[in-house]
Write a protein that holds these residues in place. Sequence first.
Motif, mmCIF file in Angstrom:
data_model
loop_
_atom_site.group_PDB
_atom_site.id
_atom_site.type_symbol
_atom_site.label_atom_id
_atom_site.label_comp_id
_atom_site.label_asym_id
_atom_site.label_seq_id
_atom_site.Cartn_x
_atom_site.Cartn_y
_atom_site.Cartn_z
ATOM 1 N N VAL A 164 14.359 -10.737 -16.385
ATOM 2 C CA VAL A 164 13.854 -9.460 -16.877
ATOM 3 C C VAL A 164 14.364 -8.373 -15.946
ATOM 4 O O VAL A 164 14.209 -8.457 -14.728
ATOM 5 N N VAL A 165 14.987 -7.357 -16.492
ATOM 6 C CA VAL A 165 15.525 -6.262 -15.691
ATOM 7 C C VAL A 165 14.620 -5.049 -15.852
ATOM 8 O O VAL A 165 14.324 -4.617 -16.961
ATOM 9 N N ILE A 166 14.174 -4.520 -14.721
ATOM 10 C CA ILE A 166 13.347 -3.308 -14.702
ATOM 11 C C ILE A 166 14.049 -2.301 -13.802
ATOM 12 O O ILE A 166 14.323 -2.590 -12.632
ATOM 13 N N ASN A 167 14.359 -1.127 -14.330
ATOM 14 C CA ASN A 167 15.022 -0.087 -13.548
ATOM 15 C C ASN A 167 14.065 1.063 -13.283
ATOM 16 O O ASN A 167 13.414 1.569 -14.188
ATOM 17 N N PHE A 168 13.993 1.481 -12.015
ATOM 18 C CA PHE A 168 13.191 2.626 -11.613
ATOM 19 C C PHE A 168 14.126 3.739 -11.162
ATOM 20 O O PHE A 168 15.052 3.497 -10.382
ATOM 21 N N LEU A 169 13.895 4.946 -11.611
ATOM 22 C CA LEU A 169 14.639 6.083 -11.068
ATOM 23 C C LEU A 169 14.090 6.463 -9.706
ATOM 24 O O LEU A 169 14.819 6.821 -8.800
ATOM 25 N N ALA A 170 12.760 6.378 -9.566
ATOM 26 C CA ALA A 170 12.124 6.688 -8.295
ATOM 27 C C ALA A 170 10.748 6.050 -8.270
ATOM 28 O O ALA A 170 10.136 5.826 -9.310
ATOM 29 N N ILE A 171 10.265 5.758 -7.085
ATOM 30 C CA ILE A 171 8.890 5.308 -6.888
ATOM 31 C C ILE A 171 8.245 6.307 -5.944
ATOM 32 O O ILE A 171 8.642 6.431 -4.786
ATOM 33 N N ASN A 172 7.278 7.037 -6.445
ATOM 34 C CA ASN A 172 6.581 8.050 -5.650
ATOM 35 C C ASN A 172 5.193 7.544 -5.306
ATOM 36 O O ASN A 172 4.431 7.164 -6.186
ATOM 37 N N VAL A 173 4.860 7.561 -4.013
ATOM 38 C CA VAL A 173 3.541 7.140 -3.554
ATOM 39 C C VAL A 173 2.857 8.368 -2.972
ATOM 40 O O VAL A 173 3.296 8.909 -1.962
ATOM 41 N N ASN A 174 1.792 8.806 -3.628
ATOM 42 C CA ASN A 174 1.063 9.973 -3.137
ATOM 43 C C ASN A 174 0.135 9.626 -1.993
ATOM 44 O O ASN A 174 0.009 10.376 -1.039
ATOM 45 N N SER A 175 -0.540 8.501 -2.078
ATOM 46 C CA SER A 175 -1.407 8.060 -0.991
ATOM 47 C C SER A 175 -1.626 6.559 -1.116
ATOM 48 O O SER A 175 -1.533 5.997 -2.204
ATOM 49 N N GLN A 176 -1.909 5.928 0.018
ATOM 50 C CA GLN A 176 -2.200 4.508 0.038
ATOM 51 C C GLN A 176 -3.514 4.284 0.766
ATOM 52 O O GLN A 176 -3.824 4.969 1.728
ATOM 53 N N SER A 177 -4.259 3.311 0.309
ATOM 54 C CA SER A 177 -5.508 2.945 0.961
ATOM 55 C C SER A 177 -5.241 1.843 1.968
ATOM 56 O O SER A 177 -4.114 1.374 2.120
ATOM 57 N N ASN A 178 -6.301 1.408 2.646
ATOM 58 C CA ASN A 178 -6.168 0.305 3.602
ATOM 59 C C ASN A 178 -5.655 -0.944 2.895
ATOM 60 O O ASN A 178 -6.041 -1.237 1.775
ATOM 61 N N ASN A 179 -4.813 -1.675 3.552
ATOM 62 C CA ASN A 179 -4.254 -2.923 3.040
ATOM 63 C C ASN A 179 -3.546 -2.744 1.701
ATOM 64 O O ASN A 179 -3.697 -3.542 0.787
ATOM 65 N N GLY A 212 0.303 -1.725 -0.224
ATOM 66 C CA GLY A 212 1.728 -1.735 0.043
ATOM 67 C C GLY A 212 2.520 -1.537 -1.223
ATOM 68 O O GLY A 212 2.016 -1.754 -2.320
ATOM 69 N N VAL A 213 3.760 -1.137 -1.054
ATOM 70 C CA VAL A 213 4.696 -1.030 -2.166
ATOM 71 C C VAL A 213 5.819 -2.006 -1.859
ATOM 72 O O VAL A 213 6.541 -1.843 -0.884
ATOM 73 N N PHE A 214 5.948 -3.017 -2.680
ATOM 74 C CA PHE A 214 6.917 -4.077 -2.449
ATOM 75 C C PHE A 214 7.887 -4.108 -3.610
ATOM 76 O O PHE A 214 7.487 -4.154 -4.763
ATOM 77 N N ILE A 215 9.163 -4.100 -3.309
ATOM 78 C CA ILE A 215 10.191 -4.039 -4.332
ATOM 79 C C ILE A 215 11.127 -5.226 -4.138
ATOM 80 O O ILE A 215 11.552 -5.520 -3.029
ATOM 81 N N GLY A 216 11.466 -5.883 -5.218
ATOM 82 C CA GLY A 216 12.403 -6.991 -5.135
ATOM 83 C C GLY A 216 11.692 -8.320 -5.000
ATOM 84 O O GLY A 216 10.495 -8.455 -5.216
ATOM 85 N N VAL A 217 12.431 -9.326 -4.607
ATOM 86 C CA VAL A 217 11.883 -10.661 -4.431
ATOM 87 C C VAL A 217 11.265 -10.719 -3.049
ATOM 88 O O VAL A 217 11.958 -10.602 -2.040
ATOM 89 N N ASN A 218 9.957 -10.875 -2.977
ATOM 90 C CA ASN A 218 9.292 -10.923 -1.673
ATOM 91 C C ASN A 218 8.035 -11.754 -1.764
ATOM 92 O O ASN A 218 7.541 -12.047 -2.846
ATOM 93 N N ASN A 219 7.522 -12.121 -0.621
ATOM 94 C CA ASN A 219 6.308 -12.914 -0.512
ATOM 95 C C ASN A 219 5.484 -12.310 0.610
ATOM 96 O O ASN A 219 5.883 -12.348 1.768
ATOM 97 N N GLN A 220 4.337 -11.760 0.289
ATOM 98 C CA GLN A 220 3.478 -11.136 1.293
ATOM 99 C C GLN A 220 2.368 -12.119 1.654
ATOM 100 O O GLN A 220 1.531 -12.437 0.831
ATOM 101 N N VAL A 221 2.372 -12.588 2.883
ATOM 102 C CA VAL A 221 1.393 -13.590 3.310
ATOM 103 C C VAL A 221 0.528 -13.026 4.431
ATOM 104 O O VAL A 221 0.903 -12.087 5.129
ATOM 105 N N GLY A 222 -0.621 -13.614 4.594
ATOM 106 C CA GLY A 222 -1.473 -13.302 5.733
ATOM 107 C C GLY A 222 -2.236 -11.999 5.627
ATOM 108 O O GLY A 222 -2.648 -11.450 6.647
#
Length: 82
Positions: free
Chosen positions: A4-19, A21-31
């Motif tokens: 599945v192909v998903i194309n983003f022109l931009a990813i805008n983050v106005n604010s983030q709370s505790n814990n 994240g913005v993760f792009i691509g193939v990744n594994n967030q542990v712990g």
Amino acid sequence: MMAVVINFLAINVNSQSNNAGVFIGVNNQVGWDGHTKFSMGNGQFLGLNGSVNNINILNDADVIDAPINDQDIKPGIQNQQL
């Protein structure tokens, strides 16, 4: 199974709370753990609101906020690829 192909022109983050994240691509967030205390004296306003002449009192009389003994093990493998 087709990719599945998903194309983003931009990813805008106005604010983030505790814990958060913005993760792009193939990744594994542990712990990750989320241990926090969040107190709002007035609650939360959503939408079109008006609020005037208010008094907000937050009585937070505890000695220790959220005592945590976090000894869990979170095994995982994380690597990066291009």
